[in-house]
Design a protein around this motif. Structure first.
Motif, PDB file in Angstrom:
ATOM      1  N   GLU A 198       0.830  -1.208   0.000  1.00  0.00           N
ATOM      2  CA  GLU A 198       0.000   0.000   0.000  1.00  0.00           C
ATOM      3  C   GLU A 198       0.864   1.256   0.000  1.00  0.00           C
ATOM      4  N   ARG A 199       1.921   1.250   0.790  1.00  0.00           N
ATOM      5  CA  ARG A 199       2.797   2.419   0.876  1.00  0.00           C
ATOM      6  C   ARG A 199       3.542   2.641  -0.440  1.00  0.00           C
ATOM      7  N   ALA A 200       3.979   1.555  -1.071  1.00  0.00           N
ATOM      8  CA  ALA A 200       4.708   1.680  -2.336  1.00  0.00           C
ATOM      9  C   ALA A 200       3.837   2.300  -3.421  1.00  0.00           C
ATOM     10  N   LEU A 201       2.542   1.998  -3.390  1.00  0.00           N
ATOM     11  CA  LEU A 201       1.626   2.518  -4.403  1.00  0.00           C
ATOM     12  C   LEU A 201       0.934   3.802  -3.972  1.00  0.00           C
ATOM     13  N   GLY A 202       1.060   4.162  -2.695  1.00  0.00           N
ATOM     14  CA  GLY A 202       0.294   5.292  -2.193  1.00  0.00           C
ATOM     15  C   GLY A 202      -1.190   4.990  -2.183  1.00  0.00           C
ATOM     16  N   ALA A 203      -1.537   3.719  -1.972  1.00  0.00           N
ATOM     17  CA  ALA A 203      -2.935   3.286  -1.959  1.00  0.00           C
ATOM     18  C   ALA A 203      -3.553   3.553  -0.589  1.00  0.00           C
ATOM     19  N   PRO A 204      -4.877   3.638  -0.515  1.00  0.00           N
ATOM     20  CA  PRO A 204      -5.525   3.847   0.779  1.00  0.00           C
ATOM     21  C   PRO A 204      -5.181   2.738   1.776  1.00  0.00           C
ATOM     22  N   ALA A 205      -4.961   3.117   3.031  1.00  0.00           N
ATOM     23  CA  ALA A 205      -4.621   2.141   4.069  1.00  0.00           C
ATOM     24  C   ALA A 205      -5.723   1.110   4.211  1.00  0.00           C
ATOM     25  N   GLY A 206      -5.328  -0.159   4.295  1.00  0.00           N
ATOM     26  CA  GLY A 206      -6.289  -1.241   4.466  1.00  0.00           C
ATOM     27  C   GLY A 206      -6.998  -1.662   3.197  1.00  0.00           C
ATOM     28  N   SER A 207      -6.585  -1.111   2.032  1.00  0.00           N
ATOM     29  CA  SER A 207      -7.295  -1.414   0.777  1.00  0.00           C
ATOM     30  C   SER A 207      -6.767  -2.647   0.067  1.00  0.00           C
TER      31      SER A 207
END
Length: 225
Positions: A198-207
């Motif tokens: 998630e952090r690598a993609l900047g995706a929403p937390a828990g997604s």
């Protein structure tokens, strides 16, 4: 005159050998399966089998390739349409599903695949997986950046990063299960990789979840038996 080969017949006979070998791996285990078992199951000679596969390791390599071909189609179909985040979620869910469908086979061959003797086969499988799946993940990441759901300054390379995380976790998770690591330790490892993804993609937390907890529990039960 050179003998001509009917390509359809050749492919059908090769598939029959792989089908029988796969059945034996799932029922007897790869290490217990012998070439003679395959011959007996099909009623063919050793020479006939060696026309297609010259050794038991060659059979294993072909079985893994056959499995990955099926996975590629399933994952490509699962991630074909829709918003990028949903496509990636469906891809990860489909990956859980196909691994579950091949659980007996994978549980049998994991000890062999992770042995030093099969390091080359393992590396070739990883490289083949990169060639198959990196373009699909690249497309999803680029779409996600364009949609504003992912945030990375490297959209042209982030798909490879995602795939590397998945491949690394698959190997590490398999080794941990083989070595009898505790369930909580394995679950935390999977959760850590999901967080990094998630952090690598900047995706929403828990997604994003690299393996559903219920499915992971089933895998742990397989290696506890």
């Amino acid at each position: 005159m050179a003998r001509t080969v009917n390509e359809e017949d050749y492919a059908a006979r090769r598939e029959a050998i792989l089908h029988e070998a796969h059945r034996l791996v799932c029922t007897k285990g790869y290490q217990q399966m012998t070439i003679q078992d395959v011959l007996n199951g099909l009623g063919i000679s050793k020479g006939a089998l060696y026309h297609y596969f010259d050794s038991k390791p060659a059979l294993l390599e072909a079985l893994v390739e056959r499995m990955m071909t099926r996975w590629e189609q399933v994952l490509t179909d699962a991630a074909a349409e829709g918003p990028a985040l949903r496509r990636l979620q469906r891809l990860l869910s489909a990956f859980d599903r196909v691994k579950g469908e091949d659980q007996q086979f994978l549980a049998s061959v994991l000890p062999v695949m992770y042995s030093d003797d099969n390091a080359v086969v393992r590396q070739k499988s990883r490289m083949a997986g990169t060639a198959r799946f990196a373009p699909l993940l690249d497309d999803i990441v680029r779409s996600g950046v364009a949609e504003g759901v992912f945030s990375t300054p490297y959209p042209d390379r982030a798909g490879l990063v995602v795939l590397t995380l998945i491949q690394d976790l698959t190997e590490i998770g398999g080794l941990m299960m083989l070595e009898g690591a505790g369930g909580q330790e394995i679950e935390r490892t999977f959760a850590a990789y999901s967080d990094v993804l998630e952090r690598a993609l900047g995706a929403p937390a828990g997604s994003l979840q690299l393996m559903d907890n219920a499915i992971l529990t089933g895998w742990l039960a397989t290696f506890d038996t």
